[in-house]
Write an enzyme that holds these catalytic residues in place. Structure first.
Site, short mmCIF file in Angstrom:
data_model
loop_
_atom_site.label_atom_id
_atom_site.label_comp_id
_atom_site.label_asym_id
_atom_site.label_seq_id
_atom_site.Cartn_x
_atom_site.Cartn_y
_atom_site.Cartn_z
CB VAL A 105 30.14 -0.48 -3.26
CG1 VAL A 105 31.47 -1.18 -3.49
CG2 VAL A 105 29.05 -1.50 -2.93
NE ARG A 127 23.90 14.04 -6.72
CZ ARG A 127 24.03 12.85 -6.14
NH1 ARG A 127 23.30 11.83 -6.57
NH2 ARG A 127 24.86 12.67 -5.13
CG ASP A 132 23.34 -10.34 -10.00
OD1 ASP A 132 24.01 -9.53 -10.66
OD2 ASP A 132 23.69 -10.78 -8.89
CE LYS A 140 26.58 -12.16 -8.56
NZ LYS A 140 26.15 -12.19 -7.15
#
Length: 814
Positions: free
Chosen positions: A475, A507, A677, A681
């Protein structure tokens, strides 16, 4: 006759001196030129450093002397193929005299103001002689005149006061008989009535040129420097700053007083009454227009002419109830500072007479406190007033303009612009003339403050947004590419200058306060510094850029935990991560409060429905006075994808794997398939509707098998999908037998919420929901029977990125 002054940067090397000579030759073709020069760039500081070394018995003063000597002889050799004997001998004699003075300072261990003036005079003596003799060696009609024979002062060493009646006559008498085309004068230095070396104070070369220009009543005084005039603000800190074409004497003095180093404030005084314009020119770019300072300056349509600042300020505060109604406190305070020869830069006093605040140079703060506390020791002992408080690490920022008094709301715009960017104002001062509004702020906020105010008062309503993105995965990559593609459109049509100033993955991380190169960001990120959440936040805070936005594109609880830190710094937060908004209600309310308190936007549209305007629509309904009674929704694009592709001919395992491969599920698919999830919401929607509840208050009717719910890892979970295929086929068969579709539905009804798999019959709005689409139905007071429906793609990298992009633009438009 022309009077030109060239500063240290204009005589800083042989290359630049050659430019100066070219300018002088061009002017001399028209009429005689008087050229005032400063010491070679950096030499004045070296002279003072050598003196202090000698004073402190540091034998290395001889090394500093040799460095100064080397610089001047290098310049001589570079300017002259065959230097004349008089040039070499005279420069050597000046240097020998200087060395003898240093030896004397070393022996007696003292550097008095009188000796300091003599010490500092050598810089201008050397530069003026070298330039004059170079002109003569090149066959140009030139002469050097020692300014100490023309400008007479009192014995106030380091900042001598000029005797204009004597000096003006000496200047006029000399130039009446002068026949050379070019006359070189050393700036800064003068001589007392008793024949002692004196200096005219900081920026004294400008002062020298102004004294000569006024005495001869020339048409224009030209000050040549390394920039093309006086700028709207400091161009080193604000890249959008630009030269001011014309400015009044008063505006120039205000800007110079408040840190514009192009001009030294006393320079204006000798030419002010005679209305002799001052022209600021650029030695490096002689054709540049520069800035004209005169009584005829026009301001155009802008009430603010410039923004300036002074650094290294200390704020002194004298306060106490014993000051109220008692005359004489201010007199005693200012007399004390005057006796200590401490200059007051800014004054502000509360109308209650309870306190007086003063701004002075920070290096004088300790001396000021000792003196003031001594003056008021009786009142302090009897607790009538408090001991003087001293704050350091401060700077003054000032708006300047002759026409500011004719425009309402300028101070309001100034303060609100600074407030929006978390620039705390410690003190405010504005004179009755309204030509200057000054504020005291933290030194660390100066760059942000100048950029913010310049954007507010000088730029064409273009708002700069500085975005810092963490979680540059699928994304995040799409978001960066969308920003890159739309940068020009945003600037041209929405007047938003959007820059990505920081990027991080798990990283590495990279930063650029001027905006990263979006054509090469992947390579830069690959070789960036090691990523850390604290390091990312600390860098964003240290950069301290205006209109900063932190964008979280992770599902990481540790990242979500940093939101309060960003909001407290007035850094906006745009979150794809649902963890923060679905955390305990106290934390959710804290984030909302911090957002309001610090004027930092907190937007999380992509928490529900990816790029669909679900939360925005809900907030608009509430804001318009409507009330949510119930919500029914399919809020998981991944689960909708799974159940739209699952049937008797497919394996549940294969469909889940496909959804993960196409980016519709979280990296851990248990988050989606467990219903957590979706529960997050509907919790977020319920909270935005005004209901206080926590995640555990939502009934979660899971469809997963018992072993799937107990799995310890992602790999174990996938194994249970294969093993428990019969369980999932049974769910499908039940729905198919009733000609229903399986949909994972979230419900909120009059304060209660639930999520679970349901069999949806034909004719229901959810029945034909395809692919990864989401649908939300809002039942409200205004929509009691036919709900407001929002429907569309609720998962996928592109639509999620577009939702984040929309939140960023929403901040830019506010």
């Amino acid at each position: 006759m022309n009077v030109l002054k060239f500063g240290g940067t204009s005589v800083g090397s042989s290359k630049i001196i050659n430019k100066v000579i070219g300018i002088l030759e061009k002017y001399a073709q028209q009429e005689a030129v008087i050229c005032v020069v400063s010491a070679v760039g950096g030499i004045t500081d070296k002279l003072l450093f050598a003196g202090r070394q000698a004073q402190s018995k540091d034998a290395q003063y001889t090394e500093t002397f040799e460095a100064i000597k080397g610089i001047h002889f290098d310049i001589i050799k570079e300017l002259n193929e065959k230097p004349s004997e008089i040039l070499l001998d005279t420069v050597q004699n000046i240097l020998d005299d200087f060395k003898s003075l240093l030896d004397g300072i070393y022996l007696i261990n003292e550097l008095s103001p009188k000796t300091s003036d003599k010490l500092l005079s050598y810089g201008e003596k050397l530069s003026s002689f070298i330039i004059a003799e170079t002109l003569i060696n090149r066959g140009i009609s030139a002469a050097r005149k020692n300014t100490q024979e023309l400008i007479i002062t009192n014995s106030n060493f380091t900042k001598a006061e000029v005797d204009y009646s004597i000096s003006n006559q000496l200047i006029r008498d000399y130039f009446k008989t002068s026949e050379e085309s070019i006359t070189i004068l050393p700036g800064f230095i003068a001589r007392s009535r008793h024949g002692e070396d004196t200096t005219l104070g900081r920026g004294g070369s400008d002062f020298t040129a102004a004294i000569v220009a006024a005495a001869l009543q020339v048409k224009t005084l030209e000050i040549w420097t390394d920039v093309s005039g006086m700028f709207t603000t400091n161009p080193k800190l604000v890249k959008q700053a630009y030269p001011i074409k014309s400015i009044s004497y008063q505006e120039a003095m205000e800007l110079s007083h408040f840190g514009a180093k192009v001009l030294y404030p006393p320079t204006v005084q000798p030419v002010l009454d005679l209305n002799i314009p001052i022209h600021i020119k650029n030695t490096m770019d002689p054709e540049a227009e520069g800035t004209i300072i005169s009584n005829e300056a026009t301001n155009g349509s802008k009430p603010v002419k410039g923004i300036s600042n002074i650094g290294n300020i200390a704020l002194l505060t004298l306060q106490g109830s014993g000051m109220i109604g008692i005359p004489g406190f201010s007199k005693r305070l200012f007399e004390t500072l005057s006796q200590e020869k401490i200059n007051v830069i800014l004054i502000t006093q509360a109308s209650s007479e309870h306190s007086i605040c003063l701004g002075i140079e920070a290096h004088e703060a300790e001396r000021a406190k000792i003196a003031i506390d001594h003056t008021f020791e009786y009142e302090i002992a009897w607790h009538k007033i408090e001991p003087l408080t001293v704050e350091t690490g401060l700077s003054i920022v000032a708006l300047v303009g002759d026409n500011m008094k004719n425009h309402q709301g300028l101070s309001g715009k100034m303060f609100s612009a600074l407030g929006r960017n978390n620039v705390n104002i410690r003190a405010i001062a504005q004179g009755a003339s309204e030509k200057n509004i000054s504020v005291v702020i933290a030194e660390r906020d100066v760059k942000k403050a100048l950029n913010t105010l310049h954007e507010q008062f000088f730029e064409t309503k273009t708002k700069q947004l500085n975005v810092f993105i963490t979680g540059v995965g699928n994304v995040g990559e799409r978001l960066v590419e969308q920003i890159k593609a739309q940068k020009k459109y945003l600037k041209d049509n929405l007047k938003i200058n959007l820059r990505i100033a920081g990027l991080s993955n798990s990283r590495t991380m990279i930063f650029d306060e001027d905006g990263l190169d979006l054509n090469n960001w992947k390579n830069q990120l690959a070789s960036g510094e090691k990523a850390s959440l604290n390091g990312f936040f600390d860098t964003v805070k240290k950069l301290n850029l205006r209109n900063s936005i932190f964008v979280d594109i992770t599902a990481n609880a540790d990242v979500a935990a940093t939101y309060p830190d960003y909001l407290r710094e007035s850094i906006g937060v745009v979150a794809c991560n649902k963890i923060a908004c679905s955390s305990d209600i106290e934390h959710y309310n804290l984030l909302k409060r911090l957002s309001l308190k610090y004027n930092a936007p907190f937007l999380f549209e992509t928490n529900v429905g990816a790029g669909l305007p679900v939360i925005d629509t809900l907030n608009n309904l509430i804001a318009s006075g409507d009330k949510i009674t119930s919500i029914q929704a399919v809020l998981s694009g991944s689960l909708n994808f799974v159940f739209n592709h699952f049937n008797a001919e497919t394996r549940f395992y294969d469909v889940v794997k496909q959804a993960a491969a196409e980016g519709y599920t979280e990296p851990d698919p248990r988050i989606d398939l467990s219903g957590v999830d979706v529960a997050r919401k509907i919790l977020i929607l319920a909270r935005e509707a005004g209901v206080e509840m926590n995640l555990e208050d939502i009934e979660n009717k899971s469809f997963l098998s018992a072993s799937g719910l107990k799995s310890d890892s992602v790999e174990d979970f996938y194994e249970t999908l294969i093993k428990d295929e019969a369980h999932y086929q049974k769910l499908y068969a039940s729905a198919a037998s009733k000609n229903c579709q399986l949909k994972y539905v979230a419900k909120f009804d009059h304060g209660k919420a639930s999520v679970g798999l349901e069999e949806i019959p034909q004719g229901h709005p959810f029945y034909n929901l395809e692919g990864k689409d989401n649908i939300v139905m809002f039942y409200t007071i205004r929509y009691p029977e036919q709900p407001m429906i929002i429907k569309g793609a609720g998962a996928g990298a592109d639509v999620t990125a577009s939702g984040l992009f929309a939140d960023i633009i929403r901040i830019g438009n506010n």
